[in-house]
Design an enzyme around this catalytic site. Sequence first.
Site, PDB file in Angstrom:
ATOM      1  N   CYS A 262       0.885  -1.184   0.000  1.00  0.00           N
ATOM      2  CA  CYS A 262       0.000   0.000   0.000  1.00  0.00           C
ATOM      3  C   CYS A 262       0.914   1.222   0.000  1.00  0.00           C
ATOM      4  O   CYS A 262       1.063   1.891   1.021  1.00  0.00           O
ATOM      5  CB  CYS A 262      -0.913  -0.004   1.222  1.00  0.00           C
ATOM      6  SG  CYS A 262      -1.798  -1.563   1.499  1.00  0.00           S
ATOM      7  N   ALA A 263       1.511   1.522  -1.128  1.00  0.00           N
ATOM      8  CA  ALA A 263       2.752   2.304  -1.142  1.00  0.00           C
ATOM      9  C   ALA A 263       2.604   3.818  -1.250  1.00  0.00           C
ATOM     10  O   ALA A 263       3.476   4.546  -0.798  1.00  0.00           O
ATOM     11  CB  ALA A 263       3.649   1.816  -2.279  1.00  0.00           C
ATOM     12  N   PRO A 265       2.037   7.736  -0.808  1.00  0.00           N
ATOM     13  CA  PRO A 265       2.716   8.446  -1.909  1.00  0.00           C
ATOM     14  C   PRO A 265       4.178   8.061  -2.106  1.00  0.00           C
ATOM     15  O   PRO A 265       4.876   8.684  -2.893  1.00  0.00           O
ATOM     16  CB  PRO A 265       2.609   9.909  -1.468  1.00  0.00           C
ATOM     17  CG  PRO A 265       2.645   9.849   0.019  1.00  0.00           C
ATOM     18  CD  PRO A 265       1.923   8.589   0.400  1.00  0.00           C
ATOM     19  N   GLY A 267       6.633   7.487   0.555  1.00  0.00           N
ATOM     20  CA  GLY A 267       7.599   7.816   1.602  1.00  0.00           C
ATOM     21  C   GLY A 267       8.332   6.599   2.122  1.00  0.00           C
ATOM     22  O   GLY A 267       9.566   6.581   2.217  1.00  0.00           O
ATOM     23  N   LYS A 268       7.590   5.555   2.443  1.00  0.00           N
ATOM     24  CA  LYS A 268       8.211   4.330   2.965  1.00  0.00           C
ATOM     25  C   LYS A 268       8.869   3.538   1.832  1.00  0.00           C
ATOM     26  O   LYS A 268       9.887   2.879   2.044  1.00  0.00           O
ATOM     27  CB  LYS A 268       7.167   3.496   3.700  1.00  0.00           C
ATOM     28  CG  LYS A 268       6.596   4.199   4.930  1.00  0.00           C
ATOM     29  CD  LYS A 268       5.515   3.362   5.594  1.00  0.00           C
ATOM     30  CE  LYS A 268       4.852   4.130   6.718  1.00  0.00           C
ATOM     31  NZ  LYS A 268       4.082   5.311   6.240  1.00  0.00           N
ATOM     32  N   ASP A 285      -0.187   0.443  -5.705  1.00  0.00           N
ATOM     33  CA  ASP A 285      -1.306   1.272  -5.270  1.00  0.00           C
ATOM     34  C   ASP A 285      -2.464   1.033  -6.225  1.00  0.00           C
ATOM     35  O   ASP A 285      -2.263   0.761  -7.410  1.00  0.00           O
ATOM     36  CB  ASP A 285      -0.960   2.752  -5.217  1.00  0.00           C
ATOM     37  CG  ASP A 285      -2.010   3.522  -4.407  1.00  0.00           C
ATOM     38  OD1 ASP A 285      -1.837   3.638  -3.177  1.00  0.00           O
ATOM     39  OD2 ASP A 285      -3.022   3.967  -4.990  1.00  0.00           O
ATOM     40  N   ASP A 313      -4.618  -3.397  -6.892  1.00  0.00           N
ATOM     41  CA  ASP A 313      -5.211  -3.586  -5.573  1.00  0.00           C
ATOM     42  C   ASP A 313      -4.400  -4.658  -4.850  1.00  0.00           C
ATOM     43  O   ASP A 313      -4.194  -5.750  -5.381  1.00  0.00           O
ATOM     44  CB  ASP A 313      -6.670  -4.032  -5.740  1.00  0.00           C
ATOM     45  CG  ASP A 313      -7.430  -4.120  -4.421  1.00  0.00           C
ATOM     46  OD1 ASP A 313      -6.810  -4.403  -3.381  1.00  0.00           O
ATOM     47  OD2 ASP A 313      -8.660  -3.923  -4.446  1.00  0.00           O
ATOM     48  N   CYS A 385      -1.526   4.114  10.754  1.00  0.00           N
ATOM     49  CA  CYS A 385      -1.372   5.408  11.425  1.00  0.00           C
ATOM     50  C   CYS A 385      -2.603   5.701  12.284  1.00  0.00           C
ATOM     51  O   CYS A 385      -3.065   6.830  12.364  1.00  0.00           O
ATOM     52  CB  CYS A 385      -1.115   6.533  10.419  1.00  0.00           C
ATOM     53  SG  CYS A 385      -2.353   6.661   9.117  1.00  0.00           S
TER      54      CYS A 385
END
Length: 446
Positions: A262-263, A265, A267-268, A285, A313, A385
């Site tokens: 679930c990448a 935008p 950052g990770k 994504d 997905d 989060c």
Amino acid sequence: MKTKQRRLNTARSVALTALDRVRQNGAYSNLQLNQLFSKSQLKDNDRRLATNIVYGVLQHQLTLEYWLRPFVHRHLDPWVATLLLMSIYQYHYLDRVPNWAVTNESIELAKQWGNPGIRKFVTGVLHAILRQGLADPAKIKQPVKRLSIQASVPQWLVTKLINQYGTQQTRQILESINQPAHVAIRVNTAVTDLITVERRLDRQGIGYRKSKVVPDALVITKGEVVDTTLFKEGAVTIQDESAMLAVDSMGIQPNDRVLDACAAPGGKTTQIAAQLTTGYVDALDIHQHKTRLIEKNARRLHVADRIKTYTLDARKVNEKFADATFDKILVDAPCSGIGLLRRKPEIRYTKQPQDSVHLHQIQLAILMAVAPKVKKGGIITYSTCTILNQENDGTVQAFLAAHPEFELVRTRTTRHLKNDRASATLTILPSDFASDGFFISSLRRK
């Protein structure tokens, strides 16, 4: 009735326009401010004031509505209510702004946006507030309602937090989320190092302090880092300290093949890629415009050659990848975002208890889909989060019950955060380090 021409020539006119769109249409506060700033000619200090008013009103909305209620006994147009809430916010929270200046500008906005009757009404309400003062929420007898009004958090969420964390810790969480959010940067170790970045920030007059949460991160205390050549060159990127912890806990090796399920935008994704040499990361994504955003960020940070993106997905990974393909998998799952209330204050009013139930099902479906794709002995890092148990430990336990071939292992971080905790999973509360709330778990395939 048509409203008059709404000019964007003052901090308060920009703030009112942004807040009106957020409160009426569910727009994102940060996007609205950026858009309005690009159309206006505001100076930096006026931009800061507009930003302060927008985030302040959203953070304290329930408190402000409680204070306004005794002075209004009729239905208000949404923008008029927002204007009055803005005024009360400035009266109470902005000590350096004189009340007469707030009153005059608010009346002028009422005149610009409405008609003489609305201007007269706003004038009367504001003078009454200044004359009579504001009610004390501490006198509310019902404890949950009192906390809800004082912290401006819906009662259902206060109750849920008390049930999970107890009253004392809930008070600490609620107090922390209404403090200003810090800007943190991650040093892009693919192209530079911490010492070099610190020296360049010093030369450019940017204030900072070292992060207590993760290595290779700094918290900005003065200046705009996005305006620096460091940022534009991709030597640093903006990322919350807690958000860096998921990858920090993964123990990435240079030759790993990693799935970021679930990448966006990115950052990770780019944080993982910075630690790879011969390995690479597959980033997914569901939306094409978001996979393009991952690619854009990867290019800016000079790690595009270590990332492959797919518009897919995560629940359909079987269409693209064979079983036992990946050394490590990151599932930074869609969630309610309750850990981000300091940074995105408006979401506290839009989320409902049933959202966690729905999201739990999506989270579980993603974990179930990616589970066969990790090699034996490999680890799936599941993170969110949010700080709500149903989406965190609840999802982990449901997954383990259905997948006995996995075991929960203790999540470890470089800085050994909260090492005295009893649980194997790691929950960072907004009150722990003044960073975002975050949850991380480590699921090893036996």
